[in-house]
Write a protein that holds these residues in place. Structure first.
Motif, PDB file in Angstrom:
ATOM      1  N   SER A  72       0.860  -1.178   0.000  1.00 33.65           N
ATOM      2  CA  SER A  72       0.000   0.000   0.000  1.00 33.65           C
ATOM      3  C   SER A  72       0.899   1.231   0.000  1.00 33.65           C
ATOM      4  CB  SER A  72      -0.896   0.007   1.239  1.00 33.65           C
ATOM      5  OG  SER A  72      -0.107   0.211   2.409  1.00 33.65           O
ATOM      6  N   CYS A  73       0.351   2.381  -0.338  1.00 35.41           N
ATOM      7  CA  CYS A  73       1.148   3.613  -0.329  1.00 35.41           C
ATOM      8  C   CYS A  73       1.690   3.899   1.065  1.00 35.41           C
ATOM      9  CB  CYS A  73       0.304   4.789  -0.830  1.00 35.41           C
ATOM     10  SG  CYS A  73      -0.092   4.722  -2.594  1.00 35.41           S
ATOM     11  N   ALA A  74       0.870   3.682   2.086  1.00 38.18           N
ATOM     12  CA  ALA A  74       1.309   3.933   3.460  1.00 38.18           C
ATOM     13  C   ALA A  74       2.452   2.996   3.841  1.00 38.18           C
ATOM     14  CB  ALA A  74       0.144   3.772   4.425  1.00 38.18           C
ATOM     15  N   SER A  75       2.351   1.718   3.467  1.00 39.40           N
ATOM     16  CA  SER A  75       3.408   0.767   3.787  1.00 39.40           C
ATOM     17  C   SER A  75       4.697   1.108   3.045  1.00 39.40           C
ATOM     18  CB  SER A  75       2.969  -0.663   3.442  1.00 39.40           C
ATOM     19  OG  SER A  75       1.951  -1.091   4.312  1.00 39.40           O
ATOM     20  N   PHE A  76       4.564   1.575   1.801  1.00 39.70           N
ATOM     21  CA  PHE A  76       5.756   1.986   1.057  1.00 39.70           C
ATOM     22  C   PHE A  76       6.458   3.141   1.770  1.00 39.70           C
ATOM     23  CE2 PHE A  76       7.907   4.856  -1.842  1.00 39.70           C
ATOM     24  CZ  PHE A  76       8.766   3.996  -2.517  1.00 39.70           C
ATOM     25  N   MET A  77       5.693   4.149   2.183  1.00 40.08           N
ATOM     26  CA  MET A  77       6.281   5.289   2.879  1.00 40.08           C
ATOM     27  C   MET A  77       7.007   4.843   4.139  1.00 40.08           C
ATOM     28  SD  MET A  77       3.113   7.995   2.479  1.00 40.08           S
ATOM     29  CE  MET A  77       3.627   8.887   3.944  1.00 40.08           C
ATOM     30  N   LEU A  78       6.374   3.956   4.906  1.00 38.80           N
ATOM     31  CA  LEU A  78       6.977   3.506   6.160  1.00 38.80           C
ATOM     32  C   LEU A  78       8.236   2.684   5.889  1.00 38.80           C
ATOM     33  CD1 LEU A  78       6.663   3.536   9.205  1.00 38.80           C
ATOM     34  CD2 LEU A  78       5.256   1.476   9.028  1.00 38.80           C
ATOM     35  N   GLU A  79       8.184   1.791   4.896  1.00 42.94           N
ATOM     36  CA  GLU A  79       9.362   0.977   4.590  1.00 42.94           C
ATOM     37  C   GLU A  79      10.499   1.833   4.031  1.00 42.94           C
ATOM     38  OE1 GLU A  79       9.955  -2.046   5.517  1.00 42.94           O
ATOM     39  OE2 GLU A  79       7.977  -2.000   6.435  1.00 42.94           O
ATOM     40  N   TYR A  80      10.148   2.855   3.253  1.00 44.58           N
ATOM     41  CA  TYR A  80      11.174   3.762   2.746  1.00 44.58           C
ATOM     42  C   TYR A  80      11.884   4.451   3.911  1.00 44.58           C
ATOM     43  CZ  TYR A  80      13.503   7.359   0.023  1.00 44.58           C
ATOM     44  OH  TYR A  80      14.457   8.163  -0.543  1.00 44.58           O
ATOM     45  N   LEU A  81      11.094   4.949   4.857  1.00 41.70           N
ATOM     46  CA  LEU A  81      11.674   5.609   6.028  1.00 41.70           C
ATOM     47  C   LEU A  81      12.560   4.654   6.803  1.00 41.70           C
ATOM     48  CD1 LEU A  81      11.885   7.968   8.037  1.00 41.70           C
ATOM     49  CD2 LEU A  81       9.789   7.099   9.116  1.00 41.70           C
ATOM     50  N   MET A  82      12.053   3.453   7.077  1.00 38.89           N
ATOM     51  CA  MET A  82      12.825   2.498   7.863  1.00 38.89           C
ATOM     52  C   MET A  82      14.091   2.072   7.132  1.00 38.89           C
ATOM     53  SD  MET A  82      11.187   2.263  10.685  1.00 38.89           S
ATOM     54  CE  MET A  82      12.119   0.903  11.384  1.00 38.89           C
ATOM     55  N   ASP A  83      14.005   1.877   5.823  1.00 40.33           N
ATOM     56  CA  ASP A  83      15.175   1.488   5.045  1.00 40.33           C
ATOM     57  C   ASP A  83      16.237   2.591   5.075  1.00 40.33           C
ATOM     58  OD1 ASP A  83      16.015  -0.750   3.050  1.00 40.33           O
ATOM     59  OD2 ASP A  83      16.518   1.107   2.004  1.00 40.33           O
ATOM     60  N   SER A  84      15.784   3.836   4.976  1.00 39.72           N
ATOM     61  CA  SER A  84      16.713   4.967   5.015  1.00 39.72           C
ATOM     62  C   SER A  84      17.381   5.085   6.382  1.00 39.72           C
ATOM     63  CB  SER A  84      15.976   6.272   4.681  1.00 39.72           C
ATOM     64  OG  SER A  84      15.412   6.221   3.380  1.00 39.72           O
ATOM     65  N   LEU A  85      16.601   4.888   7.440  1.00 39.37           N
ATOM     66  CA  LEU A  85      17.168   4.957   8.791  1.00 39.37           C
ATOM     67  C   LEU A  85      18.095   3.776   9.057  1.00 39.37           C
ATOM     68  CD1 LEU A  85      14.041   6.166  10.798  1.00 39.37           C
ATOM     69  CD2 LEU A  85      16.047   7.510  10.146  1.00 39.37           C
ATOM     70  N   ASP A  86      17.760   2.609   8.508  1.00 35.10           N
ATOM     71  CA  ASP A  86      18.667   1.467   8.624  1.00 35.10           C
ATOM     72  C   ASP A  86      20.036   1.797   8.053  1.00 35.10           C
ATOM     73  OD1 ASP A  86      17.311  -0.506   9.990  1.00 35.10           O
ATOM     74  OD2 ASP A  86      16.455  -1.427   8.196  1.00 35.10           O
ATOM     75  N   ASP A  87      20.031   2.496   6.924  1.00 32.75           N
ATOM     76  CA  ASP A  87      21.293   2.808   6.238  1.00 32.75           C
ATOM     77  C   ASP A  87      22.227   3.658   7.097  1.00 32.75           C
ATOM     78  OD1 ASP A  87      20.727   1.375   3.968  1.00 32.75           O
ATOM     79  OD2 ASP A  87      19.925   3.080   2.851  1.00 32.75           O
ATOM     80  N   ILE A  88      21.660   4.518   7.927  1.00 33.24           N
ATOM     81  CA  ILE A  88      22.496   5.441   8.712  1.00 33.24           C
ATOM     82  C   ILE A  88      22.553   5.077  10.191  1.00 33.24           C
ATOM     83  CG2 ILE A  88      22.063   7.349   7.115  1.00 33.24           C
ATOM     84  CD1 ILE A  88      20.088   8.488   9.167  1.00 33.24           C
ATOM     85  N   SER A  89      21.854   4.018  10.586  1.00 32.31           N
ATOM     86  CA  SER A  89      21.729   3.713  12.009  1.00 32.31           C
ATOM     87  C   SER A  89      23.074   3.438  12.671  1.00 32.31           C
ATOM     88  CB  SER A  89      20.792   2.518  12.220  1.00 32.31           C
ATOM     89  OG  SER A  89      21.289   1.365  11.551  1.00 32.31           O
ATOM     90  N   THR A  90      23.950   2.728  11.987  1.00 32.72           N
ATOM     91  CA  THR A  90      25.242   2.398  12.580  1.00 32.72           C
ATOM     92  C   THR A  90      26.121   3.632  12.742  1.00 32.72           C
ATOM     93  OG1 THR A  90      25.162   0.193  11.594  1.00 32.72           O
ATOM     94  CG2 THR A  90      27.304   0.984  12.369  1.00 32.72           C
ATOM     95  N   SER A  91      26.109   4.487  11.720  1.00 35.08           N
ATOM     96  CA  SER A  91      27.004   5.649  11.751  1.00 35.08           C
ATOM     97  C   SER A  91      26.581   6.684  12.782  1.00 35.08           C
ATOM     98  CB  SER A  91      27.085   6.287  10.361  1.00 35.08           C
ATOM     99  OG  SER A  91      25.811   6.736   9.934  1.00 35.08           O
ATOM    100  N   ILE A  92      25.278   6.788  13.060  1.00 30.64           N
ATOM    101  CA  ILE A  92      24.833   7.790  14.033  1.00 30.64           C
ATOM    102  C   ILE A  92      24.387   7.168  15.354  1.00 30.64           C
ATOM    103  CG2 ILE A  92      24.189   9.398  12.211  1.00 30.64           C
ATOM    104  CD1 ILE A  92      21.289   8.744  12.719  1.00 30.64           C
ATOM    105  N   GLY A  93      24.432   5.840  15.441  1.00 34.13           N
ATOM    106  CA  GLY A  93      24.204   5.173  16.719  1.00 34.13           C
ATOM    107  C   GLY A  93      22.768   5.024  17.154  1.00 34.13           C
ATOM    108  N   ILE A  94      21.799   5.091  16.243  1.00 37.42           N
ATOM    109  CA  ILE A  94      20.399   4.891  16.628  1.00 37.42           C
ATOM    110  C   ILE A  94      20.035   3.417  16.487  1.00 37.42           C
ATOM    111  CG2 ILE A  94      19.604   7.224  16.127  1.00 37.42           C
ATOM    112  CD1 ILE A  94      18.612   6.226  13.420  1.00 37.42           C
ATOM    113  N   THR A  95      19.159   2.951  17.361  1.00 35.50           N
ATOM    114  CA  THR A  95      18.805   1.531  17.358  1.00 35.50           C
ATOM    115  C   THR A  95      17.311   1.270  17.217  1.00 35.50           C
ATOM    116  OG1 THR A  95      18.683   1.517  19.774  1.00 35.50           O
ATOM    117  CG2 THR A  95      20.801   0.928  18.765  1.00 35.50           C
ATOM    118  N   HIS A  96      16.475   2.281  17.488  1.00 34.49           N
ATOM    119  CA  HIS A  96      15.036   2.057  17.466  1.00 34.49           C
ATOM    120  C   HIS A  96      14.292   3.252  16.864  1.00 34.49           C
ATOM    121  CE1 HIS A  96      16.371  -0.825  20.507  1.00 34.49           C
ATOM    122  NE2 HIS A  96      15.253  -1.482  20.296  1.00 34.49           N
ATOM    123  N   VAL A  97      13.085   2.977  16.405  1.00 36.19           N
ATOM    124  CA  VAL A  97      12.164   4.014  15.950  1.00 36.19           C
ATOM    125  C   VAL A  97      10.878   3.842  16.749  1.00 36.19           C
ATOM    126  CG1 VAL A  97      10.798   4.871  14.010  1.00 36.19           C
ATOM    127  CG2 VAL A  97      13.123   4.052  13.612  1.00 36.19           C
TER     128      VAL A  97
END
Length: 224
Positions: A139-164
């Motif tokens: 769905s459009c909503a699921s795409f938006m959420l997965e896009y956000l999560m995928d983008s945050l996954d990409d930077i999570s290690t470098s900036i030290g975040i672990t959860h949303v």
């Protein structure tokens, strides 16, 4: 009259563009934001209120949020699918007495038009070697959420975040949507400093390998 399956409108993920909203480009999207309409009037007011929050003399948002706009081109016109704002934050584990570096999603809004079930986004599904092995229909909503999560996954290690984490409006289907997308209700030992009502607070762990298999190319979708 056509049924829902016959009326299903399909969007390819390549046709969706994602814009980082800033004081420098706000005027380019002001009309779409002012005309944005979701099913939630409170969220509509948040999106519509941006002109009063943004001052051309400042360099960033007063509330420090990062804002993403999702557009799709239909019949030569860019349509605003949704609006997401998020910010750096932290959670507290009261049992372990530690802080958990996190991201809080403050606003997750999808246009009433694109919230309908007969809109589907086709996303390439990749194996661990990056080869396309199929197509996922979201769905459009699921795409938006997965896009956000995928983008945050990409930077999570470098900036030290672990959860949303986020607060899910207690409207019909909203908490269920987040549960279906791997968010879980807060446990008794988790405390968010900026959320009062724990009942509808949800959390999801980053670095989930399942989401890495979605072919969301940040370079392709991010426009400046």
């Amino acid at each position: 009259m056509s049924n829902e399956s016959e009326d299903k409108k399909v969007i390819k993920s390549d046709d969706i563009s994602v814009i980082f909203l800033s004081t420098h480009n706000y005027k380019d999207y002001q009309e779409q934001l002012e005309n944005f309409k979701s099913k939630n009037e409170r969220i509509n007011k948040v999106v519509h209120a941006r002109p009063s929050i943004i001052d051309g003399k400042i360099d960033e948002y007063d509330n420090r949020d990062t804002v993403l706009l999702f557009f799709v081109n239909i019949d030569g016109k860019d349509k605003l699918i949704g609006y997401v704002s998020f910010a750096a934050s932290s959670l507290k584990d009261t049992d372990l007495e530690i802080s958990i570096p996190s991201v809080v999603v403050n606003t997750f809004a999808i246009s009433e038009q694109f919230s309908k079930k007969y809109y589907a986004v086709l996303v390439p599904y990749l194996d661990d070697n990056g080869r396309e092995i199929g197509v996922s229909e979201l769905s459009c909503a699921s795409f938006m959420l997965e896009y956000l999560m995928d983008s945050l996954d990409d930077i999570s290690t470098s900036i030290g975040i672990t959860h949303v984490y986020l607060y899910a409006e207690p409207a019909k289907g909203v908490p269920e949507f987040y549960k279906d997308n791997d968010f879980f209700p807060f446990t008794s030992d988790i405390k968010a400093f900026n959320l009062v009502n724990r009942e509808y607070c949800f959390i999801r762990t980053l670095n989930n390998a399942r989401h890495r298999k979605f072919g969301l190319d940040a370079e392709q979708h991010h426009n400046n």
